[in-house]
Design an enzyme around this catalytic site. Sequence first.
Site, PDB file in Angstrom:
ATOM      1  CB  CYS A  23      -1.861   7.081   1.132  1.00 14.46           C
ATOM      2  SG  CYS A  23      -3.272   6.526   1.923  1.00 14.46           S
ATOM      3  CD  GLU A  52      -3.177  -1.104   0.487  1.00 15.75           C
ATOM      4  OE1 GLU A  52      -3.289   0.029  -0.188  1.00 15.75           O
ATOM      5  OE2 GLU A  52      -3.580  -2.066   0.369  1.00 15.75           O
TER       6      GLU A  52
HETATM    7  P1  NAD Z   1       7.995   5.516   4.642  1.00 18.95           P
HETATM    8  O1  NAD Z   1       8.085   4.744   3.404  1.00 18.95           O
HETATM    9  O2  NAD Z   1       9.189   6.396   5.106  1.00 18.95           O
HETATM   10  O3  NAD Z   1       7.938   4.765   6.228  1.00 18.95           O
HETATM   11  C1  NAD Z   1       7.031   3.619   6.024  1.00 18.95           C
HETATM   12  C2  NAD Z   1       7.206   2.350   7.241  1.00 18.95           C
HETATM   13  O4  NAD Z   1       8.556   1.668   6.544  1.00 18.95           O
HETATM   14  C3  NAD Z   1       8.019   3.035   8.260  1.00 18.95           C
HETATM   15  O5  NAD Z   1       7.546   2.174   9.348  1.00 18.95           O
HETATM   16  C4  NAD Z   1       9.512   2.771   8.123  1.00 18.95           C
HETATM   17  O6  NAD Z   1      10.352   2.417   9.402  1.00 18.95           O
HETATM   18  C5  NAD Z   1       9.506   1.830   7.098  1.00 18.95           C
HETATM   19  N1  NAD Z   1      10.700   1.495   6.328  1.00 18.95           N
HETATM   20  C6  NAD Z   1      11.523   2.477   5.531  1.00 18.95           C
HETATM   21  N2  NAD Z   1      12.108   2.087   4.606  1.00 18.95           N
HETATM   22  C7  NAD Z   1      12.124   0.479   4.894  1.00 18.95           C
HETATM   23  C8  NAD Z   1      12.850  -0.410   4.294  1.00 18.95           C
HETATM   24  N3  NAD Z   1      13.790  -0.221   3.225  1.00 18.95           N
HETATM   25  N4  NAD Z   1      12.445  -1.688   4.678  1.00 18.95           N
HETATM   26  C9  NAD Z   1      11.693  -1.812   5.562  1.00 18.95           C
HETATM   27  N5  NAD Z   1      10.827  -1.067   6.335  1.00 18.95           N
HETATM   28  C10 NAD Z   1      11.272   0.276   5.849  1.00 18.95           C
HETATM   29  O7  NAD Z   1       6.565   6.339   4.786  1.00 18.95           O
HETATM   30  P2  NAD Z   1       5.988   7.546   5.711  1.00 18.95           P
HETATM   31  O8  NAD Z   1       6.759   8.831   5.516  1.00 18.95           O
HETATM   32  O9  NAD Z   1       6.114   7.033   7.061  1.00 18.95           O
HETATM   33  O10 NAD Z   1       4.555   7.741   5.033  1.00 18.95           O
HETATM   34  C11 NAD Z   1       4.134   8.510   3.986  1.00 18.95           C
HETATM   35  C12 NAD Z   1       3.831   7.528   2.780  1.00 18.95           C
HETATM   36  O11 NAD Z   1       3.206   6.458   2.935  1.00 18.95           O
HETATM   37  C13 NAD Z   1       3.577   8.398   1.534  1.00 18.95           C
HETATM   38  O12 NAD Z   1       4.012   7.926   0.445  1.00 18.95           O
HETATM   39  C14 NAD Z   1       1.803   7.757   1.599  1.00 18.95           C
HETATM   40  O13 NAD Z   1       1.178   7.884   0.341  1.00 18.95           O
HETATM   41  C15 NAD Z   1       2.149   6.396   2.147  1.00 18.95           C
HETATM   42  N6  NAD Z   1       0.956   5.579   2.614  1.00 18.95           N
HETATM   43  C16 NAD Z   1       0.124   4.798   1.654  1.00 18.95           C
HETATM   44  C17 NAD Z   1      -0.914   4.448   2.142  1.00 18.95           C
HETATM   45  C18 NAD Z   1      -1.810   3.430   1.261  1.00 18.95           C
HETATM   46  O14 NAD Z   1      -2.503   2.931   1.834  1.00 18.95           O
HETATM   47  N7  NAD Z   1      -1.437   3.307  -0.048  1.00 18.95           N
HETATM   48  C19 NAD Z   1      -1.454   4.666   3.501  1.00 18.95           C
HETATM   49  C20 NAD Z   1      -0.732   5.406   4.094  1.00 18.95           C
HETATM   50  C21 NAD Z   1       0.458   6.078   3.921  1.00 18.95           C
END
Ligand code: NAD
Length: 523
Positions: A299, A265
């Site tokens: 998102c 997602e």
């Molecule tokens: P992010 O990608 O920075 O982090 C999300 C999670 O992933 C965190 O828990 C982080 O620690 C972990 N993470 C980061 N890199 C990783 C890796 N290489 N391996 C494993 N885990 C890793 O996102 P954010 O800044 O917290 O949130 C914003 C983003 O999330 C936006 O792009 C938004 O669109 C998206 N989002 C999507 C949905 C959806 O349902 N499509 C819902 C909410 C947020």
Amino acid sequence: MDAIQTVLGRLGLNQNLSAIGIGNCNRAGSAGPVSSRSPIDGTILGTLQAASADDVTPVLEAATDAFRRWRVIPAPARGEFVRRVGNRFRELKPDLAAVITWEAGKITQEALGEVQEVIDICDFAAGLSRQLYGLTIASERPLHRLAEQWHPLGPVGVITAFNFPMAVWAWNAALAWVCGDPVIWKPSEKTPLCALACQAVVASVLQEMSDIPPAVSSVIVGMRDVGERLADAAEIPLVSATGSTAMGRAVAQRVAARLGRSLLELGGNNGMIVTPSADLELTLRAIVFSAVGTCGQRCTTLRRLIVHEDLADKVIDRLVPIYDRLPIGNPAQPGTLVGPLIDEAAWHAMEAALQRASAEGATVHGGRRLKENVPQGGTYVQPAIASFPLRGSAATSLPGTPTRSIVHEETFAPILYVQRYRTFDEAIELHNSVPQGLASSIMTTDMREAEAFCSAAGSDCGIVNVNVGPSGAEIGGAFGGEKATGGGRESGSDSWKNYMRRATNTINYSTQLPLAQGIQFDV
Ligand code: NAD
């Protein structure tokens, strides 16, 4: 601040915070300290010793063990556990919403809405626990039965983003639990208290239900390395990852390398087409909620407005004064509609995106950093409208006119790009031209345009709305998007199938052994 400390106290979160929770057992992690910093004013809400990748191993062992018992507990009994979790969220709704407001910066109304989403998915999952149906298929062989069953899959790893710090976990956990899977949750390091609050709620229900293996619910607060360890863990058949596209790409490759399943997602870049027949008042309300709600950090936030050329100036002229009087400030205060960005880095990304938009030909309204009449220590911004001229018009047909590459990227901040179109086909082409495919909408009273947008040749997104903005989904539908959004589906409809394995059974109740496809193989 006193008020939030009291709330945290009521939830048992004001002292001895532990990064690792396995059922009702808590322990500190072995990595460095991580602090929960409120985006409202920079207050440190709590500090804990984060988990490292090594700390994941005992959690995996406990979840694997719990799975053996959990998978044979009847699904409706698993549903009873989820029903009680949902009820506890009902009782604690205002307190849990306050934690979201303080830690993620959501206004109270939206934070209450997020807790309601947790309650709704628990209700949905409790009902679903009696409906995990398989099909019976007509067998081509006499006196044979062909049928499918759905079985629990195994421990599910759930990696979540900061902006829905409770709901996204709940969409996964409630379904995974009724499907018979333990859940190991790695929340965003930016919102650890929301995660610990949810785990505390679940732990209180586990205490009442001693027949349930406590390790059906685990939380590990840590950084990226913890997420990577989950992605690599062969004990976890499914990793559900919510966050940026860059994160999803990294996680998906690791999970695929061990032939595990991932449910992604990821980022959205959501559009709205406004056609000449649109109801303007409805459209303006839909635009403002979708574009500035959660300070542009959903998102499904509306980022691209694609407006008919005859209407564009009128829409912008009506939007500008609304943007100018948006109540921006402390999200805990009644009346505020736009709270802070999550951190300074988000502002730098917003500033850079607006500079690029200007360089690429946009006229920018708003988008200033606010320092006055907002709490000090937070990152408050005025939402921005960046309006591009019509493609092919004099302003864009000069040699060397820059492309609008910025419009193709998700900047997690309140920027609304406005693009103009002449023909409906051009609007659809513009709409579908970005890499992401999460949420979309059309504002029209023309039935042909509405149906065309929803058709196979229309919007290429996972969420396609008519006369509703792209933001604010109900839990009953499957949620997720296509292309760089990752293709996953969570929450309602038949998303539960992601959390189970399908067994196809062929049962022969004859005295013969006829082979499929009529093959003769007599010995
Ligand atoms: P992010 O990608 O920075 O982090 C999300 C999670 O992933 C965190 O828990 C982080 O620690 C972990 N993470 C980061 N890199 C990783 C890796 N290489 N391996 C494993 N885990 C890793 O996102 P954010 O800044 O917290 O949130 C914003 C983003 O999330 C936006 O792009 C938004 O669109 C998206 N989002 C999507 C949905 C959806 O349902 N499509 C819902 C909410 C947020």
